[in-house]
Write a protein that holds these residues in place. Structure first.
Motif, short mmCIF file in Angstrom:
data_model
loop_
_atom_site.label_atom_id
_atom_site.label_comp_id
_atom_site.label_asym_id
_atom_site.label_seq_id
_atom_site.Cartn_x
_atom_site.Cartn_y
_atom_site.Cartn_z
N VAL A 94 -7.80 1.66 0.45
CA VAL A 94 -8.77 1.59 1.54
C VAL A 94 -8.24 2.52 2.64
O VAL A 94 -7.02 2.65 2.78
CB VAL A 94 -8.91 0.11 2.01
CG1 VAL A 94 -7.59 -0.50 2.35
CG2 VAL A 94 -9.87 -0.03 3.16
N PRO A 95 -9.11 3.23 3.37
CA PRO A 95 -8.58 4.07 4.46
C PRO A 95 -7.82 3.19 5.46
O PRO A 95 -8.30 2.13 5.84
CB PRO A 95 -9.84 4.67 5.09
CG PRO A 95 -10.88 4.62 4.01
CD PRO A 95 -10.58 3.36 3.24
N SER A 96 -6.65 3.63 5.87
CA SER A 96 -5.81 2.79 6.75
C SER A 96 -6.54 2.47 8.05
O SER A 96 -7.11 3.35 8.70
CB SER A 96 -4.50 3.49 7.04
OG SER A 96 -3.79 3.62 5.83
N ASN A 115 0.85 -1.18 0.00
CA ASN A 115 0.00 0.00 0.00
C ASN A 115 0.89 1.25 0.00
O ASN A 115 0.68 2.18 -0.78
CB ASN A 115 -0.93 -0.04 1.22
CG ASN A 115 -2.05 0.98 1.15
OD1 ASN A 115 -2.05 1.93 1.92
ND2 ASN A 115 -2.98 0.80 0.24
N VAL A 149 -5.36 5.47 -0.15
CA VAL A 149 -4.93 4.55 -1.20
C VAL A 149 -5.54 3.16 -0.94
O VAL A 149 -5.30 2.58 0.13
CB VAL A 149 -3.39 4.45 -1.26
CG1 VAL A 149 -2.95 3.41 -2.28
CG2 VAL A 149 -2.79 5.82 -1.60
N ASP A 201 -2.98 8.97 2.26
CA ASP A 201 -2.91 7.93 3.30
C ASP A 201 -2.59 6.59 2.64
O ASP A 201 -3.47 5.95 2.06
CB ASP A 201 -4.24 7.88 4.05
CG ASP A 201 -4.46 6.53 4.71
OD1 ASP A 201 -3.46 5.93 5.17
OD2 ASP A 201 -5.62 6.06 4.75
N ALA A 202 -1.33 6.18 2.75
CA ALA A 202 -0.90 4.90 2.17
C ALA A 202 -0.18 4.09 3.25
O ALA A 202 0.82 3.43 3.00
CB ALA A 202 0.01 5.14 0.98
N MET A 203 -0.74 4.18 4.46
CA MET A 203 -0.12 3.42 5.56
C MET A 203 -0.40 1.93 5.41
O MET A 203 0.50 1.11 5.46
CB MET A 203 -0.68 3.90 6.89
CG MET A 203 -0.35 5.34 7.20
SD MET A 203 -0.93 5.71 8.85
CE MET A 203 -2.03 7.05 8.50
N LEU A 204 -1.67 1.62 5.26
CA LEU A 204 -2.08 0.22 5.21
C LEU A 204 -3.22 0.03 4.23
O LEU A 204 -4.11 0.88 4.13
CB LEU A 204 -2.59 -0.22 6.60
CG LEU A 204 -1.53 -0.34 7.67
CD1 LEU A 204 -2.17 -0.38 9.04
CD2 LEU A 204 -0.70 -1.59 7.44
K K Z 1 -4.49 3.21 2.83
#
Ligand code: K
Ligand code: NAX
Length: 478
Positions: free
Chosen positions: A154-156, A55, A152, A120-123
């Motif tokens: 899905v919301p983390s 992600n 990105v 937001d590309a944490m998870l």
């Molecule tokens: K994400």
């Protein structure tokens, strides 16, 4: 709509079709950059908050595309702990390009700054449990910021399949999700954009190594968890039920039983000491046997009905009575197939006709596999059961989804290969939903046939497939 499990399967199938994941990541990153351009004007400041999985990797790619923006990449954790090669390669490219970047190793020191847009590309689909540090601190900072938030995939913190979060999650304004909508995104209070990332349609339609992911065996499982399969057949033929039952074992069943006429029970047992054979009186199946068979079948995980049964009137009458009363899972093959359209049954059936048998059942076929797929889907919907129609391209449908299997070869027209397929489908139906069971059985049986053809060419026989079925069911290269 696609679940993350099926997405992982399709992803692996795409790789086998020559479209590797890094290429998909490039498309995903490109789509993320496009979404950023929609949300912020050139020159705006963009904070990319990237986790250490793919992600995060998607957003690391996006950073490269956002040349007209003031981009800062915040990597959550040390670069050495990036969990995939392709994400690491994209990080290394940013480092080599001297991109503006920070690594967050101490969550107390996390400073998001005051960006116009946060990515937001944490998870993504790899989230497990509640957000840990430094993700939790970063999520709070994102939620407190006045910036627009683009998530990105899905919301983390949110589970893509259920929409649930195990605690804190990023509150996004927009989600750019890949390939197809995800079941969990519908209930979120944000806009969802689906981006095509170039996954070939064939990766969804054709069976491939990804389909085998459905089989992930739990290492902690016990005997009995993988299926107790009953084959009902035999009479005029004895090899067929023995092949089907041995195939069920090779496909992972813990126990394979055969119920066959007493007159042939010894012969069936003679094929293999691994089988548990139970004889019923006489030399063929008859309605008198049905009450006992129903009792016996009730404790099994799946029944394979038909191999070697023959088409005597009384045997077919017994099939009719059995199916009318049975409410479990069954694979129906050979002469038993013709009874399926006329019985009203609570059972979950996987029917495995070749094209001639399909026509006997009242289904239509077509020389063109695409046209055939539509016909099979329609007929499966009419029947209310799953069909696996055998051919050079096997067509599998539950009346809704269609999967087409291309493994296998002309050598497999030899007798008995259909019994091997039916037995494998029975074992798999004990542990998988019918569509997956049928698709994986067709794929693995065809691979076993291809391996057998390598060894024996057109001289392969059905027992050669039995030996190679375990390899067909593993992700091994052919
Ligand atoms: K994400
Ligand atoms: N076909 C596909 O499936 C594609 C997926 N792609 C991207 O790949 C993502 C999935 O990538 P991954 O499987 O690497 O998974 P993620 O990147 O979603 O997450 C994996 C990482 O998060 C960590 N992690 C898990 N739960 C955590 C928690 N609660 N708190 C803190 N850290 C946690 C793991 O240790 C691991 O480092 C998708 O969401 C999508 O963005 C795209 O690159 C393209 C194609």
């Amino acid at each position: 709509m696609i679940t993350s499990r099926r997405m992982a399967a399709v992803d692996l199938n795409a790789e086998a079709l020559g479209v590797p994941r890094k290429q998909l990541m490039e498309s995903s990153g490109n789509a993320v950059a496009r979404a950023c351009r929609d949300l912020a004007d050139p020159g705006a400041s963009v904070a990319i908050v990237a986790g250490r999985g793919n992600n995060g990797g998607d957003a690391l790619v996006a950073a490269r595309f956002l040349t007209a923006y003031d981009v800062t990449v915040h990597l959550l954790g040390r670069p050495e702990t990036i969990s995939t090669d392709i994400a690491r390669e994209n990080w290394d490219a940013l480092v080599a390009g001297e991109a503006d970047r920070r690594t967050v190793t101490d969550s107390t020191a996390f400073d998001l700054g005051d960006p116009d847009l946060v990515v937001d590309a944490m998870l993504g689909t790899g989230v497990t449990g509640a957000l840990r540090e430094p993700e939790a601190t970063a999520a709070r900072a994102v939620n407190e910021s006045s910036a627009a938030v683009l998530a990105v995939d899905v919301p983390s913190g949110v589970d893509a399949d259920t929409g649930d979060a195990a605690g804190l999650a990023v509150d996004a304004d927009r989600v750019v999700t890949f390939h197809d909508d995800k079941p969990g995104l519908g209930d979120l209070d944000c806009e969802v954009v689906v981006a095509d990332i170039g996954i070939p349609e064939a990766a969804k339609l054709f069976t491939g190594p990804g389909d085998l992911l459905a089989l992930d065996r739990d290492p902690k499982s016990h005997k009995g968890d993988h299926g107790d399969v009953l084959v009902v057949g035999g009479g005029p033929y004895t090899g067929a039920p023995a092949l089907a039952a041995q195939s069920a074992l090779r496909a992972g069943a813990d126990l394979a039983r055969v119920a066959c006429p007493e007159a042939v029970a010894r012969e069936v047992q003679g094929y293999s000491e691994n089988l548990i054979v139970r004889g019923f009186s006489g030399d063929r199946l008859a309605p008198d046997h049905v009450p006992d068979l129903l009792d016996f079948a009730a404790d099994r995980d799946a029944v394979v009905f038909g191999p070697g049964l023959g088409d005597a009137d009384e045997s077919l009458a017994a099939v009719r009575e059995f199916l009318a009363a049975y409410d479990g899972t069954a694979v129906v093959d050979a002469d038993a197939l013709q009874i399926v359209p006329e019985v009203d049954t609570e059972a979950t059936l996987i029917c495995t006709p070749h094209q001639g048998e399909l026509q006997t059942m009242g289904g239509e076929t077509d020389a063109d596999w695409e046209a055939r797929s539509d016909l099979v889907r329609g007929f499966a919907a009419d029947l209310g059961h799953t069909l696996l129609v055998k051919g050079a391209y096997d067509v599998v449908s539950d009346g809704d989804a269609v999967r087409v299997n291309r493994t296998g070869n002309p050598g497999m027209t030899v007798g008995g290969t259909g019994d091997v397929l039916a037995g494998a489908a029975g074992a798999l139906a004990a542990v998988l939903p019918p569509l997956d069971a049928a698709a994986v059985a067709a794929y693995a049986n065809g691979r076993a046939g291809d391996l057998a053809a390598e060894a024996f060419g057109g001289g392969l026989v059905a027992t050669d497939l039995l030996e190679r079925l375990p390899a067909g069911l593993r992700g091994d290269e052919e």
